[in-house]
Design a protein around this motif. Structure first.
Motif, PDB file in Angstrom:
ATOM      1  N   SER A   9      46.241 -37.124  -9.453  1.00  0.00           N
ATOM      2  CA  SER A   9      45.104 -36.272  -9.083  1.00  0.00           C
ATOM      3  C   SER A   9      44.151 -37.011  -8.151  1.00  0.00           C
ATOM      4  N   SER A  13      43.251 -36.058  -4.302  1.00  0.00           N
ATOM      5  CA  SER A  13      41.859 -35.850  -3.880  1.00  0.00           C
ATOM      6  C   SER A  13      41.518 -36.737  -2.691  1.00  0.00           C
ATOM      7  N   LYS A  16      43.106 -35.395   0.424  1.00  0.00           N
ATOM      8  CA  LYS A  16      42.418 -34.198   0.890  1.00  0.00           C
ATOM      9  C   LYS A  16      41.149 -34.559   1.645  1.00  0.00           C
ATOM     10  N   VAL A  17      40.377 -35.493   1.089  1.00  0.00           N
ATOM     11  CA  VAL A  17      39.146 -35.924   1.741  1.00  0.00           C
ATOM     12  C   VAL A  17      39.453 -36.591   3.077  1.00  0.00           C
ATOM     13  N   GLU A 192      31.592 -35.271   0.363  1.00  0.00           N
ATOM     14  CA  GLU A 192      31.536 -34.480  -0.865  1.00  0.00           C
ATOM     15  C   GLU A 192      32.006 -33.050  -0.613  1.00  0.00           C
ATOM     16  N   MET A 193      31.696 -32.529   0.576  1.00  0.00           N
ATOM     17  CA  MET A 193      32.188 -31.203   0.945  1.00  0.00           C
ATOM     18  C   MET A 193      33.719 -31.212   1.000  1.00  0.00           C
ATOM     19  N   GLU A 195      35.722 -33.034  -0.708  1.00  0.00           N
ATOM     20  CA  GLU A 195      36.306 -33.144  -2.042  1.00  0.00           C
ATOM     21  C   GLU A 195      36.538 -31.777  -2.688  1.00  0.00           C
ATOM     22  N   THR A 196      35.741 -30.789  -2.272  1.00  0.00           N
ATOM     23  CA  THR A 196      35.880 -29.446  -2.848  1.00  0.00           C
ATOM     24  C   THR A 196      36.495 -28.454  -1.860  1.00  0.00           C
ATOM     25  N   ALA A 197      36.885 -28.942  -0.681  1.00  0.00           N
ATOM     26  CA  ALA A 197      37.440 -28.047   0.332  1.00  0.00           C
ATOM     27  C   ALA A 197      38.811 -27.521  -0.099  1.00  0.00           C
ATOM     28  N   PRO A 198      39.063 -26.219   0.098  1.00  0.00           N
ATOM     29  CA  PRO A 198      40.381 -25.647  -0.237  1.00  0.00           C
ATOM     30  C   PRO A 198      41.400 -26.012   0.840  1.00  0.00           C
TER      31      PRO A 198
END
Length: 235
Positions: A9, A13, A16-17, A192-193, A195-198
């Motif tokens: 995980s 993450s 993705k970042v 931080e954006m 980290e939550t981006a789809p």
């Protein structure tokens, strides 16, 4: 097994970042290229120079209003725009900045512009990396730096009427400090954006990357301009 899933995980993450930040920096660099091209094109095009700058401050004032209006529109409506429209407006914004900044090429020597650009890029890069890797929460910086930014804007407006050399020097130093700090702060917020981006939604990624790119683009441009005022050699 739990440790393995947790590691997987975390790796996902991080990937993705990294992808999201790569998109942010690519679009920021694209905007800088467009800005530089339009500045060069404008300063070497007599028609463009006359169109924008032959009526005193009227032309630049229209450009400033258009740029502010466009960036406000993008910031508030980005999530409602298609990827294509958002990208087009973003590049138009960068082009308008290039037209507005074209006189810099007439005022400062090419060597000092290049040197200041490299120094500014180094400062920006260093603080952006810091914002990416630091474990420290930079939220406290944000409040302080935003207050400094408003003070900077107010001081700049007041000094337009007095044109005091010492005040210009102090404003430029404070400007560099504020935007160098904002570079680290903004980078952390953009991370931080990410980290939550789809990641599976390419349109959402494009929108988020463009919003992040606008923020970092503004930080870099302001560092460059204030550094140029401090160290640039005039023709």
């Amino acid at each position: 097994m739990d440790n393995y899933n947790q590691s997987q995980s975390m790796a996902s993450s991080t990937s993705k970042v990294a992808f999201f930040m790569q998109q942010v920096y690519l679009w920021m660099c694209a905007a800088l290229v467009v800005t530089a091209f339009m500045a060069y094109f404008t300063v070497n095009n007599l028609f463009m120079l006359q169109l924008i700058y032959s009526h005193g401050n009227f032309g630049p004032l229209i450009l400033i209003v258009a740029i502010i209006g466009l960036v406000m529109y993008l910031s508030s409506q980005m999530h409602n725009l298609s990827a294509g429209k958002a990208t087009a407006l973003y590049l138009i914004y960068a082009a308008l900045n290039g037209i507005l900044l074209a006189p810099i090429l007439l005022v400062y020597t090419g060597a000092s512009i290049a040197q200041t650009f490299l120094i500014s890029a180094g400062m920006f890069g260093g603080m952006s990396v810091y914002g990416m890797v630091t474990k420290k929460d930079l939220t406290g910086w944000g409040s302080f730096l935003i207050m400094g930014l408003w003070g900077l804007i107010l001081a700049s407006i007041v000094n337009l009427f007095f044109n005091n050399g010492v005040a210009n020097f102090v404003i430029s130093i404070v400007g560099v400090i504020v935007f160098v700090g904002l570079t680290a702060y903004d980078t952390q917020k953009i991370k931080e954006m990410g980290e939550t981006a789809p990641i599976e939604d390419s349109v959402a990624i494009r929108r988020g990357a463009l919003l992040g790119a606008i923020t970092l683009y503004l930080d870099f441009i302001n560092i460059f301009l204030y550094m140029l005022r401090l160290f640039g050699d005039r023709k």
